[in-house]
Design an enzyme around this catalytic site. Structure first.
Site, PDB file in Angstrom:
ATOM      1  N   HIS A   1       1.156  -1.305   0.135  1.00 51.17           N
ATOM      2  CA  HIS A   1       0.211  -0.035   0.012  1.00 51.17           C
ATOM      3  C   HIS A   1       0.326   1.185   0.415  1.00 51.17           C
ATOM      4  O   HIS A   1       0.317   2.130  -0.452  1.00 51.17           O
ATOM      5  CB  HIS A   1      -1.328  -0.588   1.390  1.00 51.17           C
TER       6      HIS A   1
ATOM      7  N   ARG B   1       0.868   3.258  -3.321  1.00 52.50           N
ATOM      8  CA  ARG B   1      -0.161   3.404  -4.008  1.00 52.50           C
ATOM      9  C   ARG B   1      -0.059   4.982  -3.046  1.00 52.50           C
ATOM     10  O   ARG B   1      -0.484   5.781  -3.558  1.00 52.50           O
ATOM     11  CB  ARG B   1      -0.950   2.316  -3.412  1.00 52.50           C
TER      12      ARG B   1
END
Length: 296
Positions: free
Chosen positions: A238, A241
């Site tokens: 993540h 991201r």
């Protein structure tokens, strides 16, 4: 918990709320955890529980404020459904209060750290595949769940975009332009055929028998590469991201476009990146004037 009530709630989440199958399964599992606790400790159902009995569950719950608040969300959703269907409760839903969370900002990598992550890979076909996955996540902001389910019919090389579905089954389009070909084609033409050999698969990233990779595998790959690259930050898939969104913002992308590419339903979720970008501006400002002072 009555089976018919739970089934009715599942149908409500599917038809009215449009939640994903995975999210609904998690909610049902968590509601059953509540129910089992209440039956064991108080011999009472979830529908008949008092506020004190519910709070006793949270008193023994281990985890962060995020875990605590997630369970509150699950409970509130279920109890609101019961009220909507004229079932009386033994307390007011408003009395189920969230814990105030400490304000934390997501970890973001510098461009040099992305490069170090890629260079930490060895030259095997599987590590070259892993390098490509890292690049795709960084260049597109895909969630790891979206990456592992990525199929060829979601990629349009001519137009330079990836089409996928966000939480709640909302379609999102991520434009990568020519970068999509630059990143993916060497892998698709040379690396992937060596991994699959004579097998076929519609998934873009697979193991050697054509099955999609798992979230845990990708997490382990990134953590191990970070150690090899001597990146001291605590990172996960993540993080790529977060880095994608922050770097876009720092290079002039507008908030609404970033929201669309990330698939956030609420722009307030995206606005966390303005704090990160502002911090970077502040650091650059202070560094500039510090350098200026040293020159004088």
């Amino acid at each position: 918990m009555k089976k018919d009530t739970l089934q009715a709630y599942e149908q409500y989440l599917i038809l009215q709320k449009g939640l994903s199958t995975k999210t609904i399964a998690n909610y049902v599992t968590e509601l059953n955890i509540f129910q089992n606790f209440l039956l064991k400790k108080w011999n009472v159902s979830l529908q008949k529980a008092t506020l004190e009995q519910i709070q006793s569950f949270f008193a023994q719950l281990k985890g962060t404020e995020t875990t605590y608040n997630h369970y509150i969300t699950v409970l509130k959703g279920y109890y609101k459904f019961l009220l909507k269907n004229q079932q009386l409760l033994n307390f007011h839903i408003e009395d189920l209060e969230y814990k105030k969370r400490k304000k934390t900002f997501p970890t973001v990598l510098k461009l040099e750290e992305i490069q170090a992550l890629l260079q930490a890979s060895k030259n095997t076909i599987f590590e070259k595949r892993n390098q490509t996955m890292i690049l795709v996540m960084y260049c597109s902001g895909l969630r790891v769940s979206e990456l592992i389910q990525l199929t060829f019919d979601q990629i349009n090389f001519n137009e330079g975009y990836i089409r996928c579905f966000t939480k709640g089954s909302k379609e999102k389009i991520i434009y990568c332009g020519d970068l999509l070909k630059v990143v993916l084609q060497p892998y698709l033409e040379k690396i992937r055929p060596q991994i699959l050999k004579y097998r076929t698969s519609n998934y873009v990233f697979t193991n050697k028998i054509g099955e999609p990779l798992t979230r845990n595998y990708i997490y382990t790959v990134i953590v191990n590469l970070a150690k090899k690259a001597k990146i001291k930050k605590k990172i996960s898939p993540h993080t790529l991201r977060h880095t994608f969104a922050t770097h876009l913002l720092e290079n002039g992308a507008d908030m609404r476009s970033i929201q669309e590419m990330l698939g956030h339903q609420d722009i307030s979720t995206t606005q966390i990146y303005t704090h990160l970008s502002n911090q970077k501006i502040k650091e650059n400002y202070l560094k500039y004037f510090k350098d200026l002072e040293e020159k004088e």
